[in-house]
Enzyme design. Structure first.
Site, PDB file in Angstrom:
ATOM      1  N   GLY A   1      -8.582 -43.311 -10.227  1.00  0.00           N
ATOM      2  CA  GLY A   1      -9.166 -42.061  -9.760  1.00  0.00           C
ATOM      3  C   GLY A   1     -10.611 -41.941 -10.170  1.00  0.00           C
ATOM      4  O   GLY A   1     -11.097 -42.690 -11.037  1.00  0.00           O
TER       5      GLY A   1
ATOM      6  N   PRO B   1     -14.093 -40.514 -11.924  1.00  0.00           N
ATOM      7  CA  PRO B   1     -14.313 -40.077 -13.312  1.00  0.00           C
ATOM      8  C   PRO B   1     -14.043 -38.585 -13.477  1.00  0.00           C
ATOM      9  O   PRO B   1     -14.381 -37.774 -12.618  1.00  0.00           O
ATOM     10  CB  PRO B   1     -15.796 -40.395 -13.559  1.00  0.00           C
ATOM     11  CG  PRO B   1     -16.133 -41.439 -12.552  1.00  0.00           C
ATOM     12  CD  PRO B   1     -15.289 -41.164 -11.355  1.00  0.00           C
TER      13      PRO B   1
ATOM     14  N   THR C   1     -11.071 -37.051 -13.705  1.00  0.00           N
ATOM     15  CA  THR C   1      -9.876 -36.490 -13.077  1.00  0.00           C
ATOM     16  C   THR C   1      -8.671 -36.438 -14.007  1.00  0.00           C
ATOM     17  O   THR C   1      -7.606 -35.971 -13.595  1.00  0.00           O
ATOM     18  CB  THR C   1      -9.512 -37.305 -11.817  1.00  0.00           C
ATOM     19  OG1 THR C   1      -9.508 -38.696 -12.136  1.00  0.00           O
ATOM     20  CG2 THR C   1     -10.514 -37.050 -10.714  1.00  0.00           C
TER      21      THR C   1
ATOM     22  N   THR D   1      -7.240 -40.302 -18.958  1.00  0.00           N
ATOM     23  CA  THR D   1      -6.971 -40.397 -20.397  1.00  0.00           C
ATOM     24  C   THR D   1      -6.060 -39.269 -20.860  1.00  0.00           C
ATOM     25  O   THR D   1      -5.160 -39.467 -21.687  1.00  0.00           O
ATOM     26  CB  THR D   1      -8.290 -40.363 -21.182  1.00  0.00           C
ATOM     27  OG1 THR D   1      -9.133 -41.427 -20.735  1.00  0.00           O
ATOM     28  CG2 THR D   1      -8.046 -40.516 -22.673  1.00  0.00           C
TER      29      THR D   1
ATOM     30  N   GLU E   1     -36.609 -24.229   2.734  1.00  0.00           N
ATOM     31  CA  GLU E   1     -35.246 -23.787   2.427  1.00  0.00           C
ATOM     32  C   GLU E   1     -34.735 -22.812   3.478  1.00  0.00           C
ATOM     33  O   GLU E   1     -33.531 -22.798   3.780  1.00  0.00           O
ATOM     34  CB  GLU E   1     -35.202 -23.154   1.037  1.00  0.00           C
ATOM     35  CG  GLU E   1     -35.595 -24.090  -0.095  1.00  0.00           C
ATOM     36  CD  GLU E   1     -34.749 -25.352  -0.144  1.00  0.00           C
ATOM     37  OE1 GLU E   1     -33.570 -25.307   0.265  1.00  0.00           O
ATOM     38  OE2 GLU E   1     -35.273 -26.389  -0.566  1.00  0.00           O
TER      39      GLU E   1
END
Length: 637
Positions: free
Chosen positions: A231, A233, A235, A238, A453
């Site tokens: 997946g 980074p 998500t 760990t 903008e």
């Protein structure tokens, strides 16, 4: 739900045990210094039994035939009398002594040696370098100090390595550096992981197997030896691994793939062997290898180089996973955000049998993640987490955790007791747009940025399939001088051609506005052109959205950095096809750009109104933009 590093391994209440070689070295040094102190005090005590004579008294004793022998040592003379005599100061109660010392005068006395020979005094001579114990101390002590320093450094290194979960020290260079978490030490469970319901279901049976492996064995089930978590980074890869260990209540060994690699070939393989041996001793256990792509890249592809140490480490991992016996309850979890570069041998059944894909959270999952990370944060009553979940499309779990933390820090800086909605919105702007830059724009530059903008905002408001506007600002943030922000109403997983064309149109709106108002363009559209060109090239060459090219997907050549050189991966189409793709990309961008320019020219009044409002307020929210455009449309009609 963010990828988090596990905390450092906690030691027992008594603290880490001292390494054996450290204790032996301390004992050896203690004995050495004890012997040296005893020798020093014994010599000092023996010297205390000698009386000090002046040089005149010394010659008088020789002439009186009272001196038996003398020892010359530099300018010192140590002598022995025939019979003990009273000390120099009898009043002090000194006992009779037959040893004495004296100091020779700085000028040689030519009468001394003949006088000694005349009275038959035995003469000895010693080196003036010092006594034997002093020479021993000077010669041996530096080496002992070096050896002691060597052993002390080894002991401290081992203590640090043991504190991090791996044994080692200076002589444990090839030992595993995996951080070890004891049984019950991981407090994270599946309840602490929001979203990822499918991934949690896949992993629940792993924790169930580790809790009661016999139940699964009776059913004839073989648990997967390896589970690969894939997946983007942030998500939660760990965090999920820690949750499995917490649910199963088993020892947990955590290590990053890069920690196996050293400059010496064979060290990584040795560390792999040691880690698996430790896990097997404490089975049931979990081994977690983060960023496994650092050692598990495909071999023989020419990308990343032929690194012998990395390949030996990978071979050892493959060998260890093949060596699991049916009764060994050790599960290997690995995480990567680059599954496409992994070696095929890692992905086959028998190694990493199960692949679990983790995606960015949807709106419902984002709301649950925000609730988890704000549990310990005092929120004000006006905080609407459901609205924040809608405003954070594309955020990972780590991004959402960072958002809540930034809001708490902002509230602390302003002296607030609680985190209100204003703090949460400002922290979101900081995460998305970057911090406000302290730079002063001239009036001319501000006008240019305001129209740029406003062009983005107006095109986004007029195109029916474009994502809704959320905010427009001309306050410099991050690397941008201004920003137009859109928030999708729903999650998009499949992008239609009409939506992509309008998305490119919004990107080109700023440049088209500059051309319309000022008659020329500026460098401010650089990032817009990069994104528009990239999206158009994907549409033409990979998604089959060009009638001239047809329904064909061409792989783009990718550049890789190796040993400081760019190595280009060869593309799979001819130069003629590349020219046609380039022409089609240019044609698509010009076509959309002309449509946007005409759209802005037809709504010049709305463009001017937006630009003037931006110059006055610098930031416009979505309701204000709608009100300005409605007023400008009513005025023009």
């Amino acid at each position: 739900m963010a990828d988090q590093q596990p905390p450092q391994n906690q030691q027992n209440p008594q603290g880490p045990s001292r390494p054996p070689q450290s204790m032996s070295m301390i004992r050896m040094l203690a004995w050495f210094f004890a012997v040296m102190l005893f020798t020093y005090y014994w010599l000092d005590l023996s010297q205390g039994q000698q009386q000090e004579l002046s040089y005149t008294q010394f010659k008088s004793r020789i002439k009186a035939d009272e001196v038996q022998s003398v020892t010359m040592q530099g300018d010192r003379v140590i002598g022995l009398l025939h019979t003990p005599v009273q000390g120099v100061n009898p009043a002090e109660g000194q006992t009779p002594r037959n040893r004495f010392t004296t100091t020779l005068p700085p000028v040689d006395d030519p009468e001394l040696m003949p006088l000694l020979e005349q009275h038959e005094v035995e003469v000895r001579a010693r080196s003036a370098e010092g006594t034997w114990w002093a020479r021993l101390l000077i010669g041996v002590l530096p080496w002992l100090l070096l050896i002691g320093l060597f052993w002390y450094a080894s002991a401290k290194m081992q203590e640090r390595m043991m504190g991090g979960g791996g044994a080692g020290g200076l002589f444990g260079f090839a030992k595993s550096r995996a951080k070890r978490f004891s049984k019950g030490q991981s407090k994270v469970t599946f309840d602490d992981v929001a979203g990822l319901e499918n991934a949690k279901r896949d992993l629940e049976e792993i924790s169930g197997f580790l809790k009661d492996p016999e139940h699964f064995r009776k059913l004839g089930a073989k648990i997967p030896r390896g589970i690969l978590l894939m997946g983007p980074p942030g998500t939660g890869k760990t965090l999920l691994a820690r949750a499995v260990a917490g649910e199963a209540n088993v020892p947990f060994f955590s290590i990053s793939g890069s920690e196996f690699i050293e400059m010496f070939v064979g060290v990584g393989a040795s560390r792999v062997r040691d880690m698996f041996e430790n896990a097997k001793k404490e089975a049931p256990a979990i081994i977690f290898i983060d960023e496994i792509d650092s050692v598990g890249r495909a071999r023989g592809t020419g990308l990343g180089g032929g690194h012998d140490e990395r390949e030996q480490t990978l071979n050892q991992i493959l060998n260890e996973m093949d060596g699991f016996e049916p009764h060994q309850t050790v599960v290997v979890l690995a995480a990567t955000n680059r599954p496409d570069v992994l070696d095929a041998a890692l992905m086959r059944p028998g190694r990493f049998d199960r692949k679990v894909t983790l995606d960015l959270p949807d709106r419902r999952a984002r709301l649950a993640i925000l609730k988890i990370h704000s549990r310990d944060v005092p929120l004000a009553d006006d905080v609407d987490l459901d609205r924040m979940a809608a405003l954070t499309v594309g955020f990972s779990g780590a991004d959402l955790e960072n958002l809540i933390n930034e809001a708490a820090l902002l509230a602390g800086r302003t002296g607030e007791d609680r985190v209100d909605m204003d703090c949460v919105l400002k922290s979101r702007d900081k995460v998305v747009l970057g911090s406000v830059r302290e730079m002063a724009l001239t009036d001319e530059e501000k006008t240019l940025v305001a129209y740029h903008e406003s062009g983005h905002a107006l095109v986004a408001s007029l195109l029916p399939r474009a994502d809704p506007l959320d905010k427009v600002t001309i306050i410099p943030r991050g690397r941008a001088l201004g920003m137009t922000e859109q928030v999708p109403e729903e999650e998009r997983h499949n992008l239609r051609q009409s939506y992509l064309r309008e998305r490119i149109g919004v990107m080109l709106g700023g440049r088209a506005s500059e051309q319309l108002i000022f008659g020329e363009v500026s460098s401010g559209a650089e990032e817009d052109l990069k994104q528009a060109t990239l999206l158009a090239r994907h549409m033409i060459s990979q998604w089959g959205m060009s009638e001239k090219i047809g329904p064909v997907a061409f792989r783009r050549g990718e550049e890789h950095i190796f040993l400081g050189r760019e190595m280009a991966q060869q593309r799979d189409f001819s130069e003629h096809t590349a020219e046609v793709i380039d022409d089609e990309v240019s044609r698509l961008l010009r076509e959309i750009g002309d449509q946007v320019s005409k759209l802005l020219a037809d709504n010049r009044g709305s463009l001017d109104a937006l630009a003037q409002a931006l110059l006055q307020k610098e930031t416009l929210e979505a309701p204000e933009i709608r009100e300005i455009l409605a007023s400008a449309k009513a005025t023009s009609s």
